[in-house]
Design an enzyme around this catalytic site. Structure first.
Site, short mmCIF file in Angstrom:
data_model
loop_
_atom_site.label_atom_id
_atom_site.label_comp_id
_atom_site.label_asym_id
_atom_site.label_seq_id
_atom_site.Cartn_x
_atom_site.Cartn_y
_atom_site.Cartn_z
N ILE A 1 -34.08 20.15 1.76
CA ILE A 1 -34.72 20.10 3.07
C ILE A 1 -36.05 20.84 3.04
CG2 ILE A 1 -33.60 22.17 4.00
CD1 ILE A 1 -33.28 20.53 6.65
N GLY B 1 -30.27 19.34 -0.01
CA GLY B 1 -30.12 18.17 0.85
C GLY B 1 -30.06 16.87 0.09
N ASP C 1 -26.49 16.37 -0.52
CA ASP C 1 -25.90 15.87 0.72
C ASP C 1 -26.05 14.36 0.82
OD1 ASP C 1 -25.10 18.35 2.01
OD2 ASP C 1 -27.21 18.74 2.39
N GLU D 1 -28.11 25.93 -1.48
CA GLU D 1 -28.20 26.58 -0.16
C GLU D 1 -27.83 28.06 -0.20
OE1 GLU D 1 -27.89 22.22 0.90
OE2 GLU D 1 -27.16 23.55 -0.68
N ASP E 1 -24.64 22.66 5.08
CA ASP E 1 -24.03 22.20 6.33
C ASP E 1 -24.25 20.72 6.64
OD1 ASP E 1 -26.72 22.29 6.91
OD2 ASP E 1 -26.56 23.71 8.58
#
Length: 286
Positions: free
Chosen positions: A81, A136, A139, A159, A167
């Site tokens: 991210i 990310g 993810d 993270e 998350d």
């Protein structure tokens, strides 16, 4: 209402800041979604989280999109991210701590939903991963149906090293993909995992010698998927997703209900007839 290829192409090239979407061969019903911020190593900015669900919703409606490939421009798949976006997400003008926390929770849920759109898409989604796949990026690929990479690709759940609990889905999906022990190892250490180790633990199913061979192999794989009966692919994906989070008995009940409706499909009749007549099946477009 279904869109023509021309209408879809027009819609899919309007207003995307972070993505490039294209059909490489009009004769092949495979569409590509490229992360398109190579100068930023395809870091996920805030516009991405609204653009990805929009792109998937459009592609989900297009008959010529029978299989999708999630890839990236540049040498790296995704560096995670965007840190400036992270700061924006976590900021609040509300002095009430509880209200600020609820506002942040809603924002996180929206970001999660954008990633989950990959699972909700009825079409099979294949991830093609080169270079770095970090934070990310993990993810994203964990929400895809099939994951492939080139030999120099590497993965890291980073993270924890920036003071965060991952998350956006990694901690929920990764244990089902690589096993609880491997997922705990990756999430707690943040260590780099090579393509070979990723293959050994089941994070990816295929490793290609270089990006060019990966592009060729992924296109062949997606083309193969696109040639299969669309309803059967959609049903298999839906049942697999449901069964992942269910006990075996409930999963069996769900697939029985699904097939009670779908076993009467024309695609099944065509598949049987084609086999008996020793010809290539002609499946309907969906």
């Amino acid at each position: 209402m279904d869109l023509t290829v021309e209408e879809a192409a027009a819609e899919l090239n309007k207003g995307f800041q972070t993505l490039e979407i294209l059909q490489k061969d009009p004769a092949v019903p495979v569409w590509f979604i490229y992360l398109n911020r190579p100068a930023q190593r395809n870091a996920l900015s805030l516009p991405f989280f609204s653009e990805l669900p929009r792109a998937l919703a459009l592609l989900d409606r297009i008959p010529s999109a029978r299989a999708l490939v999630l890839s990236a421009r540049g040498p790296h798949f995704c560096s995670g991210i965007d840190l400036s976006s992270l700061k924006s997400i976590s900021s609040s003008s509300d002095d009430d701590r509880a209200a600020a926390a609820e506002e942040l929770r809603r924002r996180i849920l929206d970001l999660q939903s954008a990633i989950t759109a990959l699972e909700r898409c009825r079409k099979p989604v294949v991830a093609a991963i080169q270079g770095a796949c970090i934070g990310g990026g993990v993810d994203l690929v964990a929400a895809c149906d099939i994951r492939c990479c080139e030999d120099k690709a590497y993965f890291a759940v980073k993270e924890v090293d920036v003071g965060l609990v991952a998350d956006l889905g990694t901690l929920q999906r990764l244990p089902k993909i690589v096993g609880f022990g491997n997922a705990m190892d990756l999430a707690l250490t943040g260590r780099k995992v090579s393509a070979g180790e990723a293959k050994a633990m089941g994070l990816v199913s295929r490793v290609f010698a270089d990006p060019a061979k990966m592009d060729e192999g992924i296109f062949a794989l997606a083309k193969e998927l696109a040639a299969k009966p669309a309803l059967a692919l959609m049903g298999t994906k839906a049942v697999m997703m449901k069964s992942r989070d269910m006990a075996v008995e409930k999963g069996l009940d769900y697939v029985a209900t699904w097939n009670a409706g779908m076993l009467r499909s024309r695609e099944l009749e065509e598949a049987v007839l084609a086999k008996l007549q020793k010809r290539k099946p002609n499946f309907s477009k969906m």
